[in-house]
Design a protein around this motif. Structure first.
Motif, PDB file in Angstrom:
ATOM      1  N   GLY A 176       1.039  -1.278   0.039  1.00  0.00           N
ATOM      2  CA  GLY A 176       0.123  -0.039   0.020  1.00  0.00           C
ATOM      3  C   GLY A 176       0.860   1.342   0.055  1.00  0.00           C
ATOM      4  N   TRP A 177       2.022   1.280   0.948  1.00  0.00           N
ATOM      5  CA  TRP A 177       2.818   2.428   0.693  1.00  0.00           C
ATOM      6  C   TRP A 177       3.478   2.518  -0.430  1.00  0.00           C
ATOM      7  CZ3 TRP A 177       5.735   1.792   6.054  1.00  0.00           C
ATOM      8  CH2 TRP A 177       4.801   2.183   7.151  1.00  0.00           C
ATOM      9  N   PHE A 178       4.280   1.537  -1.330  1.00  0.00           N
ATOM     10  CA  PHE A 178       4.312   1.553  -2.472  1.00  0.00           C
ATOM     11  C   PHE A 178       3.442   1.991  -3.440  1.00  0.00           C
ATOM     12  CE2 PHE A 178       8.121  -1.421  -1.270  1.00  0.00           C
ATOM     13  CZ  PHE A 178       8.944  -0.348  -1.218  1.00  0.00           C
ATOM     14  N   LEU A 179       2.333   2.113  -3.413  1.00  0.00           N
ATOM     15  CA  LEU A 179       1.307   2.526  -4.295  1.00  0.00           C
ATOM     16  C   LEU A 179       0.872   3.825  -3.915  1.00  0.00           C
ATOM     17  CD1 LEU A 179      -0.849  -0.731  -4.709  1.00  0.00           C
ATOM     18  CD2 LEU A 179       0.917   0.154  -6.300  1.00  0.00           C
ATOM     19  N   THR A 180       0.668   4.405  -2.906  1.00  0.00           N
ATOM     20  CA  THR A 180      -0.082   5.418  -2.464  1.00  0.00           C
ATOM     21  C   THR A 180       0.971   6.749  -2.164  1.00  0.00           C
ATOM     22  OG1 THR A 180       0.105   4.961  -0.076  1.00  0.00           O
ATOM     23  CG2 THR A 180      -1.924   4.181  -1.269  1.00  0.00           C
ATOM     24  N   VAL A 181       2.174   6.472  -1.784  1.00  0.00           N
ATOM     25  CA  VAL A 181       3.132   7.495  -1.452  1.00  0.00           C
ATOM     26  C   VAL A 181       3.362   8.408  -2.849  1.00  0.00           C
ATOM     27  CG1 VAL A 181       5.186   8.049  -0.431  1.00  0.00           C
ATOM     28  CG2 VAL A 181       3.813   6.623   0.449  1.00  0.00           C
ATOM     29  N   PRO A 182       3.693   7.808  -3.783  1.00  0.00           N
ATOM     30  CA  PRO A 182       4.258   8.429  -5.124  1.00  0.00           C
ATOM     31  C   PRO A 182       3.023   8.958  -5.583  1.00  0.00           C
ATOM     32  CG  PRO A 182       4.978   6.084  -5.193  1.00  0.00           C
ATOM     33  CD  PRO A 182       4.084   6.252  -3.935  1.00  0.00           C
ATOM     34  N   VAL A 183       2.018   8.542  -5.542  1.00  0.00           N
ATOM     35  CA  VAL A 183       0.623   8.929  -6.246  1.00  0.00           C
ATOM     36  C   VAL A 183       0.382  10.431  -5.271  1.00  0.00           C
ATOM     37  CG1 VAL A 183      -1.821   9.037  -6.672  1.00  0.00           C
ATOM     38  CG2 VAL A 183      -0.202   7.193  -7.278  1.00  0.00           C
ATOM     39  N   SER A 184       0.406  10.209  -3.955  1.00  0.00           N
ATOM     40  CA  SER A 184       0.198  11.779  -3.247  1.00  0.00           C
ATOM     41  C   SER A 184       1.138  12.674  -3.418  1.00  0.00           C
ATOM     42  CB  SER A 184      -0.017  11.059  -1.830  1.00  0.00           C
ATOM     43  OG  SER A 184       1.164  10.514  -1.112  1.00  0.00           O
ATOM     44  N   LEU A 185       2.476  12.379  -3.346  1.00  0.00           N
ATOM     45  CA  LEU A 185       3.340  13.362  -3.642  1.00  0.00           C
ATOM     46  C   LEU A 185       3.192  13.976  -4.889  1.00  0.00           C
ATOM     47  CD1 LEU A 185       6.612  11.434  -2.356  1.00  0.00           C
ATOM     48  CD2 LEU A 185       5.552  13.233  -1.369  1.00  0.00           C
ATOM     49  N   ALA A 186       2.790  13.320  -5.845  1.00  0.00           N
ATOM     50  CA  ALA A 186       2.740  13.706  -7.581  1.00  0.00           C
ATOM     51  C   ALA A 186       1.579  14.887  -7.424  1.00  0.00           C
ATOM     52  CB  ALA A 186       2.687  12.669  -8.633  1.00  0.00           C
ATOM     53  N   ALA A 187       0.373  14.315  -6.800  1.00  0.00           N
ATOM     54  CA  ALA A 187      -0.705  15.106  -6.615  1.00  0.00           C
ATOM     55  C   ALA A 187      -0.413  16.203  -5.878  1.00  0.00           C
ATOM     56  CB  ALA A 187      -2.029  14.316  -5.993  1.00  0.00           C
ATOM     57  N   GLY A 188       0.156  16.120  -4.805  1.00  0.00           N
ATOM     58  CA  GLY A 188       0.538  17.562  -3.917  1.00  0.00           C
ATOM     59  C   GLY A 188       1.382  18.347  -4.904  1.00  0.00           C
ATOM     60  N   ALA A 189       2.547  17.927  -5.536  1.00  0.00           N
ATOM     61  CA  ALA A 189       3.436  18.729  -6.208  1.00  0.00           C
ATOM     62  C   ALA A 189       2.675  19.566  -7.271  1.00  0.00           C
ATOM     63  CB  ALA A 189       4.399  18.004  -6.806  1.00  0.00           C
ATOM     64  N   LEU A 190       1.731  18.936  -7.748  1.00  0.00           N
ATOM     65  CA  LEU A 190       0.687  19.339  -8.763  1.00  0.00           C
ATOM     66  C   LEU A 190      -0.233  20.496  -8.400  1.00  0.00           C
ATOM     67  CD1 LEU A 190      -0.288  16.411 -11.202  1.00  0.00           C
ATOM     68  CD2 LEU A 190       1.205  18.274 -11.748  1.00  0.00           C
ATOM     69  N   TRP A 191      -0.682  20.251  -6.978  1.00  0.00           N
ATOM     70  CA  TRP A 191      -1.656  21.177  -6.453  1.00  0.00           C
ATOM     71  C   TRP A 191      -0.904  22.462  -5.978  1.00  0.00           C
ATOM     72  CZ3 TRP A 191      -2.246  22.705  -1.230  1.00  0.00           C
ATOM     73  CH2 TRP A 191      -3.343  23.616  -1.108  1.00  0.00           C
ATOM     74  N   VAL A 192       0.387  22.362  -5.749  1.00  0.00           N
ATOM     75  CA  VAL A 192       1.144  23.436  -5.186  1.00  0.00           C
ATOM     76  C   VAL A 192       1.689  24.256  -6.239  1.00  0.00           C
ATOM     77  CG1 VAL A 192       3.492  24.173  -4.329  1.00  0.00           C
ATOM     78  CG2 VAL A 192       2.172  22.401  -2.998  1.00  0.00           C
ATOM     79  N   GLY A 193       1.932  23.551  -7.490  1.00  0.00           N
ATOM     80  CA  GLY A 193       2.243  24.262  -8.765  1.00  0.00           C
ATOM     81  C   GLY A 193       1.265  25.031  -9.282  1.00  0.00           C
ATOM     82  N   PHE A 194       0.402  24.420  -9.315  1.00  0.00           N
ATOM     83  CA  PHE A 194      -0.893  25.382 -10.044  1.00  0.00           C
ATOM     84  C   PHE A 194      -1.485  26.370  -9.261  1.00  0.00           C
ATOM     85  CE2 PHE A 194      -1.398  21.395 -12.668  1.00  0.00           C
ATOM     86  CZ  PHE A 194      -0.941  21.911 -13.600  1.00  0.00           C
ATOM     87  N   SER A 195      -1.388  26.208  -7.955  1.00  0.00           N
ATOM     88  CA  SER A 195      -2.098  27.334  -7.111  1.00  0.00           C
ATOM     89  C   SER A 195      -0.930  28.221  -6.357  1.00  0.00           C
ATOM     90  CB  SER A 195      -2.697  26.834  -5.743  1.00  0.00           C
ATOM     91  OG  SER A 195      -1.810  25.984  -5.006  1.00  0.00           O
TER      92      SER A 195
END
Length: 137
Positions: free
Chosen positions: A27-46
């Motif tokens: 679960g960690w291998f699947l969720t951590v990269p996805v959440s880091l990418a989503a957070g980076a995109l959210w910070v970049g667009f706002s």
């Protein structure tokens, strides 16, 4: 997250513990990269957002508790796997997985402590207010 992604190989609590640690790592291998990418995109667009408040005491406490739980269970599984248990196909591979879970728990503990300390420092700084002196003129 689904607690167990597959059924334990053997009978007993030790096999259940090993399967839970395995499922947690997957679960960690699947969720951590996805959440880091989503957070980076959210910070970049706002770009026009206020400065965020530091994480709270509850988040830090939960992180410390979760890290200690993972660390203690992974250490118990490692001790069990060192004794050549029955019903484990590849004890060396399972031991590496338990060692990785120990490392994850050992990293999670100081991260939670840093969250609690940073929140405490932020609260202390916010309470220090300078009050102008009163003048009677």
């Amino acid at each position: 997250m689904i607690p167990l992604l597959h059924s334990p190989r053997g009978e007993g609590f030790e096999h259940l513990r090993l399967d839970a640690i395995t499922s947690l790592e997957i679960g960690w291998f699947l969720t951590v990269p996805v959440s880091l990418a989503a957070g980076a995109l959210w910070v970049g667009f706002s770009s026009r957002r206020p400065r965020p408040a530091p994480p709270g005491f509850v988040l830090g406490g939960i992180t410390v508790a979760f890290g200690s739980l993972v660390l203690s269970q992974a250490m118990a599984a490692s001790r069990w796997l060192n004794g050549s248990p029955d019903g484990v196909g590849d004890p060396d591979g399972e031991y590496v997985l338990a060692a990785f879970a120990e490392l994850s728990g050992a990293v999670t503990l100081p991260v939670g402590a840093v969250i609690v300390i940073s929140r405490g420092v932020a609260v202390r700084r916010s309470r220090k207010m300078t009050v102008p002196a009163l003048t009677n003129r």
